[in-house]
Design an enzyme around this catalytic site. Structure first.
Site, PDB file in Angstrom:
ATOM      1  N   ARG A  16       2.716  -1.962   3.374  1.00 54.05           N
ATOM      2  CA  ARG A  16       3.542  -2.441   4.492  1.00 54.05           C
ATOM      3  C   ARG A  16       4.800  -1.595   4.686  1.00 54.05           C
ATOM      4  NH1 ARG A  16       1.730  -6.814   1.801  1.00 54.05           N
ATOM      5  NH2 ARG A  16       3.675  -7.149   0.711  1.00 54.05           N
ATOM      6  N   CYS A  17       5.050  -0.659   3.783  1.00 58.73           N
ATOM      7  CA  CYS A  17       6.256   0.172   3.835  1.00 58.73           C
ATOM      8  C   CYS A  17       5.936   1.520   4.496  1.00 58.73           C
ATOM      9  CB  CYS A  17       6.774   0.386   2.411  1.00 58.73           C
ATOM     10  SG  CYS A  17       8.096   1.598   2.284  1.00 58.73           S
ATOM     11  N   SER A  18       6.682   1.859   5.540  1.00 58.13           N
ATOM     12  CA  SER A  18       6.420   3.116   6.247  1.00 58.13           C
ATOM     13  C   SER A  18       6.653   4.332   5.353  1.00 58.13           C
ATOM     14  CB  SER A  18       7.271   3.206   7.510  1.00 58.13           C
ATOM     15  OG  SER A  18       8.648   3.240   7.187  1.00 58.13           O
TER      16      SER A  18
END
Length: 121
Positions: A16-18
């Site tokens: 979920r972390c870019s």
């Protein structure tokens, strides 16, 4: 402990972390397929965190995500807390662990910005 935690080339990853996704894309673009440690689902224990810190060459405080709710709720801004207390907090609350962490060649780096992972190649 999962096999991914033991792999010589691994990425502690939060999909979920870019920044984490960007680091993984950079590694894939260079033909690397690191073992993925979904650290929120399979958190490292205190011993694994100490090993990661040794590979990173950092004190525990530098691996903390200070913007997380748990950071404030647990009073982790208290500068009298030692590394063991901070490691215990990260083991119990893996959202506090900075990401991504790339381990390769007996060294590790925090992939912020994602291009930092390339330093180990």
């Amino acid at each position: 402990m999962t096999d991914a935690h033991l792999a010589p080339t691994r990425l502690y990853h939060n999909p979920r972390c870019s920044k984490s996704r960007g680091a993984l894309e950079l590694l894939h673009a260079r033909g690397l397929q690191p073992a993925i440690v979904a650290y929120l689902d399979s958190p490292p224990d205190a011993a694994q965190l100490r090993d990661l810190l040794a590979l990173l060459g950092l004190p525990a405080r530098e691996l903390l995500r200070t913007g997380e709710d748990e950071y404030r709720q647990l009073g982790l801004d208290d500068t009298t807390l030692d590394d063991e207390a901070l490691v215990a907090a990260m083991a119990e609350h893996p959202r506090l662990i900075e990401r991504p962490i790339f381990v390769h060649g007996g060294r590790a780096v925090i992939g912020r910005p994602p291009e930092r992972v390339l330093e180990l190649l």
